[in-house]
Design a protein around this motif. Structure first.
Motif, mmCIF file in Angstrom:
data_model
loop_
_atom_site.group_PDB
_atom_site.id
_atom_site.type_symbol
_atom_site.label_atom_id
_atom_site.label_comp_id
_atom_site.label_asym_id
_atom_site.label_seq_id
_atom_site.Cartn_x
_atom_site.Cartn_y
_atom_site.Cartn_z
ATOM 1 N N GLY A 157 0.789 -1.219 0.000
ATOM 2 C CA GLY A 157 0.000 0.000 0.000
ATOM 3 C C GLY A 157 0.824 1.273 0.000
ATOM 4 O O GLY A 157 0.320 2.325 0.344
ATOM 5 N N LEU A 158 2.085 1.183 -0.395
ATOM 6 C CA LEU A 158 2.952 2.352 -0.378
ATOM 7 C C LEU A 158 2.863 3.166 -1.652
ATOM 8 O O LEU A 158 3.220 4.335 -1.663
ATOM 9 N N VAL A 159 2.393 2.580 -2.737
ATOM 10 C CA VAL A 159 2.234 3.291 -3.996
ATOM 11 C C VAL A 159 0.818 3.841 -4.043
ATOM 12 O O VAL A 159 -0.142 3.119 -3.839
ATOM 13 N N ARG A 160 0.695 5.139 -4.292
ATOM 14 C CA ARG A 160 -0.609 5.770 -4.213
ATOM 15 C C ARG A 160 -1.316 5.889 -5.559
ATOM 16 O O ARG A 160 -2.382 6.448 -5.628
ATOM 17 N N ALA A 161 -0.760 5.400 -6.650
ATOM 18 C CA ALA A 161 -1.436 5.412 -7.936
ATOM 19 C C ALA A 161 -2.144 4.079 -8.102
ATOM 20 O O ALA A 161 -1.538 3.028 -8.018
ATOM 21 N N SER A 162 -3.439 4.120 -8.270
ATOM 22 C CA SER A 162 -4.203 2.896 -8.421
ATOM 23 C C SER A 162 -5.396 3.153 -9.314
ATOM 24 O O SER A 162 -5.632 4.276 -9.740
ATOM 25 N N ARG A 163 -6.132 2.099 -9.575
ATOM 26 C CA ARG A 163 -7.306 2.208 -10.435
ATOM 27 C C ARG A 163 -8.553 1.891 -9.634
ATOM 28 O O ARG A 163 -8.563 0.990 -8.816
ATOM 29 N N LEU A 164 -9.609 2.622 -9.909
ATOM 30 C CA LEU A 164 -10.888 2.354 -9.296
ATOM 31 C C LEU A 164 -11.553 1.229 -10.068
ATOM 32 O O LEU A 164 -11.543 1.223 -11.295
ATOM 33 N N ALA A 165 -12.114 0.285 -9.365
ATOM 34 C CA ALA A 165 -12.781 -0.842 -10.011
ATOM 35 C C ALA A 165 -14.147 -1.053 -9.369
ATOM 36 O O ALA A 165 -14.394 -0.629 -8.245
ATOM 37 N N VAL A 166 -15.026 -1.711 -10.112
ATOM 38 C CA VAL A 166 -16.381 -1.983 -9.651
ATOM 39 C C VAL A 166 -16.621 -3.484 -9.654
ATOM 40 O O VAL A 166 -16.336 -4.168 -10.636
ATOM 41 N N ASP A 167 -17.147 -3.988 -8.564
ATOM 42 C CA ASP A 167 -17.590 -5.379 -8.500
ATOM 43 C C ASP A 167 -18.974 -5.401 -9.139
ATOM 44 O O ASP A 167 -19.966 -5.000 -8.529
ATOM 45 N N ARG A 168 -19.040 -5.833 -10.380
ATOM 46 C CA ARG A 168 -20.289 -5.773 -11.141
ATOM 47 C C ARG A 168 -21.382 -6.678 -10.573
ATOM 48 O O ARG A 168 -22.558 -6.426 -10.790
ATOM 49 N N VAL A 169 -21.013 -7.707 -9.865
ATOM 50 C CA VAL A 169 -22.012 -8.585 -9.254
ATOM 51 C C VAL A 169 -22.635 -7.900 -8.038
ATOM 52 O O VAL A 169 -23.845 -7.969 -7.829
ATOM 53 N N ALA A 170 -21.818 -7.211 -7.253
ATOM 54 C CA ALA A 170 -22.317 -6.559 -6.039
ATOM 55 C C ALA A 170 -23.043 -5.243 -6.326
ATOM 56 O O ALA A 170 -23.921 -4.841 -5.565
ATOM 57 N N CYS A 171 -22.702 -4.579 -7.420
ATOM 58 C CA CYS A 171 -23.270 -3.267 -7.728
ATOM 59 C C CYS A 171 -24.780 -3.367 -7.934
ATOM 60 O O CYS A 171 -25.277 -4.256 -8.611
ATOM 61 N N THR A 172 -25.497 -2.404 -7.319
ATOM 62 C CA THR A 172 -26.953 -2.360 -7.463
ATOM 63 C C THR A 172 -27.425 -1.121 -8.213
ATOM 64 O O THR A 172 -28.621 -0.863 -8.294
ATOM 65 N N GLY A 173 -26.493 -0.326 -8.743
ATOM 66 C CA GLY A 173 -26.832 0.787 -9.625
ATOM 67 C C GLY A 173 -27.403 2.014 -8.942
ATOM 68 O O GLY A 173 -28.233 2.707 -9.520
ATOM 69 N N HIS A 174 -26.952 2.333 -7.737
ATOM 70 C CA HIS A 174 -27.433 3.538 -7.044
ATOM 71 C C HIS A 174 -26.891 4.815 -7.662
ATOM 72 O O HIS A 174 -27.546 5.843 -7.610
ATOM 73 N N GLY A 175 -25.681 4.797 -8.216
ATOM 74 C CA GLY A 175 -25.101 5.950 -8.906
ATOM 75 C C GLY A 175 -24.380 6.945 -8.019
ATOM 76 O O GLY A 175 -24.023 8.028 -8.477
ATOM 77 N N VAL A 176 -24.139 6.607 -6.753
ATOM 78 C CA VAL A 176 -23.412 7.514 -5.861
ATOM 79 C C VAL A 176 -22.017 7.780 -6.396
ATOM 80 O O VAL A 176 -21.530 8.915 -6.354
ATOM 81 N N CYS A 177 -21.365 6.763 -6.932
ATOM 82 C CA CYS A 177 -19.999 6.906 -7.448
ATOM 83 C C CYS A 177 -19.943 7.919 -8.595
ATOM 84 O O CYS A 177 -19.010 8.707 -8.687
ATOM 85 N N ALA A 178 -20.942 7.919 -9.457
ATOM 86 C CA ALA A 178 -20.955 8.848 -10.587
ATOM 87 C C ALA A 178 -21.160 10.281 -10.126
ATOM 88 O O ALA A 178 -20.687 11.217 -10.770
ATOM 89 N N GLN A 179 -21.849 10.465 -9.007
ATOM 90 C CA GLN A 179 -22.042 11.810 -8.481
ATOM 91 C C GLN A 179 -20.773 12.352 -7.840
ATOM 92 O O GLN A 179 -20.541 13.548 -7.857
ATOM 93 N N LEU A 180 -19.938 11.469 -7.310
ATOM 94 C CA LEU A 180 -18.736 11.903 -6.602
ATOM 95 C C LEU A 180 -17.486 11.941 -7.459
ATOM 96 O O LEU A 180 -16.585 12.726 -7.200
ATOM 97 N N LEU A 181 -17.397 11.083 -8.476
ATOM 98 C CA LEU A 181 -16.152 10.925 -9.231
ATOM 99 C C LEU A 181 -16.328 11.354 -10.685
ATOM 100 O O LEU A 181 -17.284 10.959 -11.350
ATOM 101 N N ASP A 182 -15.359 12.132 -11.177
ATOM 102 C CA ASP A 182 -15.405 12.602 -12.560
ATOM 103 C C ASP A 182 -15.251 11.479 -13.571
ATOM 104 O O ASP A 182 -15.837 11.530 -14.637
ATOM 105 N N GLY A 183 -14.464 10.459 -13.265
ATOM 106 C CA GLY A 183 -14.171 9.397 -14.217
ATOM 107 C C GLY A 183 -15.219 8.301 -14.284
ATOM 108 O O GLY A 183 -15.007 7.286 -14.924
ATOM 109 N N VAL A 184 -16.360 8.508 -13.629
ATOM 110 C CA VAL A 184 -17.414 7.483 -13.621
ATOM 111 C C VAL A 184 -18.667 8.050 -14.267
ATOM 112 O O VAL A 184 -19.152 9.109 -13.896
ATOM 113 N N THR A 185 -19.180 7.334 -15.252
ATOM 114 C CA THR A 185 -20.463 7.664 -15.853
ATOM 115 C C THR A 185 -21.391 6.474 -15.653
ATOM 116 O O THR A 185 -20.955 5.394 -15.264
ATOM 117 N N LEU A 186 -22.661 6.661 -15.934
ATOM 118 C CA LEU A 186 -23.625 5.589 -15.760
ATOM 119 C C LEU A 186 -24.126 5.110 -17.115
ATOM 120 O O LEU A 186 -24.324 5.913 -18.030
#
Length: 88
Positions: A22-51
């Motif tokens: 956990g010492l490197v701070r560059a990482s990628r955001l990922a989504v667990d597509r099975v767990a996701c229920t499509g609320h869209g909170v992530c798209a409201q908070l993050l520029d790189g996420v669309t629905l």
């Protein structure tokens, strides 16, 4: 017979160890597509996420970098109702 090009360089080995610890701070955001229920909170908070048309997130392949980017990503992860977001 392995060649020098096949072996990881010390820098590669250190980078892998640093990421694992956990010492490197560059990482990628990922989504667990099975767990996701499509609320869209992530798209409201993050520029790189669309629905998509059903409300499920499409994550841009850019990395999350810097303390500010990580703070926003960690907030989105924490606020996800389905706990479907993670950094890798």
């Amino acid at each position: 017979m392995s060649t020098h090009a096949d072996r990881p360089t010390p820098t590669d080995a250190n980078d892998h160890t640093s990421r694992r610890l956990g010492l490197v701070r560059a990482s990628r955001l990922a989504v667990d597509r099975v767990a996701c229920t499509g609320h869209g909170v992530c798209a409201q908070l993050l520029d790189g996420v669309t629905l998509d048309e059903w409300g499920y997130p499409l994550v841009a392949p850019e990395t999350v970098e810097g303390p500010e980017g990580h703070a926003v990503a960690e907030t989105a992860i924490r606020l996800c109702p389905a706990r479907a977001l993670y950094l890798r």
